[in-house]
Design an enzyme around this catalytic site. Structure first.
Site, PDB file in Angstrom:
ATOM      1  N   SER A 142      35.244  40.701  43.844  1.00  0.00           N
ATOM      2  CA  SER A 142      36.619  40.350  43.411  1.00  0.00           C
ATOM      3  C   SER A 142      37.381  39.474  44.460  1.00  0.00           C
ATOM      4  CB  SER A 142      37.470  41.671  42.807  1.00  0.00           C
ATOM      5  OG  SER A 142      38.870  41.227  42.604  1.00  0.00           O
ATOM      6  N   TYR A 155      41.117  49.173  45.661  1.00  0.00           N
ATOM      7  CA  TYR A 155      40.194  48.265  44.940  1.00  0.00           C
ATOM      8  C   TYR A 155      39.823  47.009  45.956  1.00  0.00           C
ATOM      9  CZ  TYR A 155      39.069  44.724  41.449  1.00  0.00           C
ATOM     10  OH  TYR A 155      38.284  43.836  40.721  1.00  0.00           O
ATOM     11  N   LYS A 159      35.938  46.556  46.963  1.00  0.00           N
ATOM     12  CA  LYS A 159      35.336  45.226  46.520  1.00  0.00           C
ATOM     13  C   LYS A 159      34.815  44.398  47.943  1.00  0.00           C
ATOM     14  CE  LYS A 159      35.292  45.217  42.300  1.00  0.00           C
ATOM     15  NZ  LYS A 159      34.112  45.196  41.485  1.00  0.00           N
TER      16      LYS A 159
END
Length: 303
Positions: A142, A155, A159
């Site tokens: 991401s 997150y 990632k």
């Protein structure tokens, strides 16, 4: 792109980007194992793919632990005889600023994204090495993992770790003919619809069927799920045999190769650096052009 004869597992493919990847791989000829935690989503995705003339089987499992990873690989081998491609797409969000993020918020996201990528890739690599015919690991990262993002400690860290694993595994699996790459997608999904600058434009495009405007597709690199799926199909194919250890961005009309971290500025001091010496050198030396961080807020063009 011709993927006939290949078998792929796509984690988190009951809906959204994962479903788009599974559909694109099946349309190119691959047999696909659809995975999700929701039985209904898995059944619907399998039915959709088979109705379009593709081959698909379902596997309901919560990605994270080794047992789930083994189940996905076993399903591919049991249903289609082999495994050639793994796409690690499964993920969840638990967004909170640092001082409000709980242990569970952090652990749950890291478990699915980072640990789930590790366990699934390990199981797939074991099978691919046993087959002796190479393979493809396509790891979904991401922009948050490349730049950081407000409220996404868990997150962004996961990632970023996925890209680091892609570089590491590209070295470890190269002799086995297994390529490993990270995809950095940007697409109109339920998550991007929450961004104020994007929401009304995406909603209008969905309501009218009019394509997203150029400022979104080019300047922001944001398009549809289908815009992203082509890169995954390419990386699953024989055409990408020479591509490994890369982080590749895709979205809208934009295709991009992300740079790996590297030293930007270097200075030397005989005998080493004291704190005072660093403070004196920093403003006009190594620290003269600090790196930016965070995903820049999108700006719609003025009317």
């Amino acid at each position: 792109m011709d993927l006939h004869g290949k078998v792929a597992v796509v984690t988190g493919s009951g809906r959204g980007l994962g479903l788009g990847y599974a559909q694109a791989l099946a349309a190119a000829g691959a047999a696909v194992v659809v995975n999700d935690v929701d039985q209904g989503a898995v059944d619907a995705a399998v039915a959709m793919i088979t109705a379009a003339g593709g081959r698909a089987a379902g596997a309901v499992a919560a990605v994270g632990d080794s047992a789930a990873a083994e189940e996905l690989v076993d399903t591919a081998v049991r249903e289609f005889g082999r495994l050639d491609v793994l796409v690690t797409n499964a993920g969840i969000l638990r967004d909170r600023v640092l001082w409000k993020m709980t242990d569970d918020d952090f652990d749950d996201v890291v478990r699915v994204h980072l640990r789930g990528t590790f366990t699934c890739a390990r199981a797939a690599a074991v099978r691919m090495r046993e087959q002796g015919t190479g393979g493809r690991l396509v790891l979904i990262s991401s922009p948050a993992g490349q730049r950081g993002n407000f409220g996404q400690t868990n997150y962004a860290a996961a990632k970023a770790g996925i890209v680091a694993m892609a570089r590491t595994w590209a070295m470890e699996l190269g002799r086995s003919g297994i390529t490993v790459n990270a995809v950095v997608p940007v697409a109109a999904t339920e998550m991007t619809k929450t961004i104020p600058a994007f929401a009304p434009v995406i909603e209008e495009a969905e309501r009218t069927g009019v394509p997203l405007p150029d400022w979104l597709r080019k300047d922001e690199g944001l398009g549809t799920v289908e815009d992203v799926a082509g890169l995954v199909t390419f990386l699953a194919s024989d055409a990408s045999a020479g591509v490994t250890g890369q982080a590749i961005g895709i979205g809208g009309d934009r295709l991009a190769l992300w740079a790996h971290p590297k030293e930007k500025a270097v200075a030397f001091a005989d005998g080493g650096w004291s704190a005072d010496a660093i403070a004196a050198q920093w403003p006009d030396g190594v620290g003269a052009e600090p790196e930016t961080y965070g995903i820049l807020a999108p700006k719609a063009p003025e009317a």
